[in-house]
Design an enzyme around this catalytic site. Sequence first.
Site, PDB file in Angstrom:
ATOM      1  N   SER A   1       0.798  -1.226   0.000  1.00  0.00           N
ATOM      2  CA  SER A   1       0.000   0.000   0.000  1.00  0.00           C
ATOM      3  C   SER A   1       0.828   1.271   0.000  1.00  0.00           C
ATOM      4  CB  SER A   1      -0.954   0.021   1.198  1.00  0.00           C
ATOM      5  OG  SER A   1      -2.050  -0.838   0.971  1.00  0.00           O
TER       6      SER A   1
ATOM      7  N   LYS B   1       0.192   3.715  -2.705  1.00  0.00           N
ATOM      8  CA  LYS B   1      -0.839   4.758  -2.620  1.00  0.00           C
ATOM      9  C   LYS B   1      -0.245   6.140  -2.385  1.00  0.00           C
ATOM     10  CE  LYS B   1      -4.471   1.625  -0.968  1.00  0.00           C
ATOM     11  NZ  LYS B   1      -3.770   0.392  -0.585  1.00  0.00           N
TER      12      LYS B   1
ATOM     13  N   SER C   1      -6.709   3.789   3.435  1.00  0.00           N
ATOM     14  CA  SER C   1      -5.900   2.935   2.556  1.00  0.00           C
ATOM     15  C   SER C   1      -6.781   2.076   1.662  1.00  0.00           C
ATOM     16  CB  SER C   1      -4.952   2.046   3.383  1.00  0.00           C
ATOM     17  OG  SER C   1      -3.946   1.492   2.573  1.00  0.00           O
TER      18      SER C   1
END
Length: 393
Positions: A65, A68, A130
Amino acid sequence: MKRFVFFSLFITMTSVASAQVATVKAADIVPAPPQVAAEAYLLIDADTGSVLVEHKADEPMPPASLTKMMTAYVMASEIESGRASADDMVTVSRNAWSQNPVFAGSSLMWIEPGKDVSLHDLERGIIISSGNDATVAVAEYLAGNEEAFADMMNGHAQALGMTNSVFVNSHGLPAAGQVVTARDLATLAAAMIENFPEHYALYSEREFTYNDIRQYNRNSLLREDASVDGIKTGYTRESGYGLVASAERDGMRLISVVLGTRSATARKNETRSLLNYGYRFFETVDLFDTAQVLAEPRVWKGLQQTVTLGVRDAARVTLPRGQREQLQTELVLPDTFVAPIALGDELGSVRLTLGDELVFEAPVVALEPVERAGFFARIWDSIKMWVSALFSV
């Protein structure tokens, strides 16, 4: 021939408009860095770029993640450029639906197909929750599809100098060829802080409620350390647990990256260890302001007899704490200055050393122009220069 001017430096200046990078090798000055249980890690001073601790910082690894961060960076860039607005409404596609099997077991914002969601909410869903679903919705809105959005991500990465990272999707779930490095992630974090401070502020928010579902920021350091104001966690089975964090204490901002730890607790503790080490043993020192006069040498054949010299850009360096009084400054200037001199002309250099280590070097420039004098004044100065040279032999 050149002359060398040495003097001790102990100056605290006002805040700087731009920084020049200087790295200090601190062997034998500060203790060895902590042992960090991570596959790769890095600690830098965000303002100077100085590397305080590193291990396999250029080793490509799965991003999870942490991807991101780039998705949010591209989004912020599009909004600030005027090509998109935080108030734009995005219609959620089935690809971006939270029930898409691709997202099974992963973090989500819980958006639903056919419904409109503002870019502002999607940005918070990406940064705070997230949400993998939110990243796809943003990618499709800004670029038409994820593949095109990945091209935008890679374009920004190249522009920022993230030369060892490749993005394939917007969320960071495993994809062939998708990798990042600790150094590149630190570069991205510094760019977000510097270029889009209003968007970066979202990383400090501890919770976000959408569709009556309250979700908490997974960066638990936000609740435990008041100096930490970001940035992003990541986890997949392939990548392990990662965390990019930033903190500011007494005007000094550090960015840490830990990749491939064994648990969420481990990534938090290792990050805390790096940050505490950096703040305890290093400090950011202001050196020169753009208006600071470093020298006023004699000028020949000009309408004025001296010229003020300084640096083009204000400068900061990162030093072992308590060592600023040990800095030695060396001005390297030519023996003779002859008009005309234009504003900004490079006329020498300034070097700062700490012991045997060079910690800063920059051109010395004219802080004012000096116009050429009239014919007879130039002739008279030529005679004086000839006499001066004769007696200096």
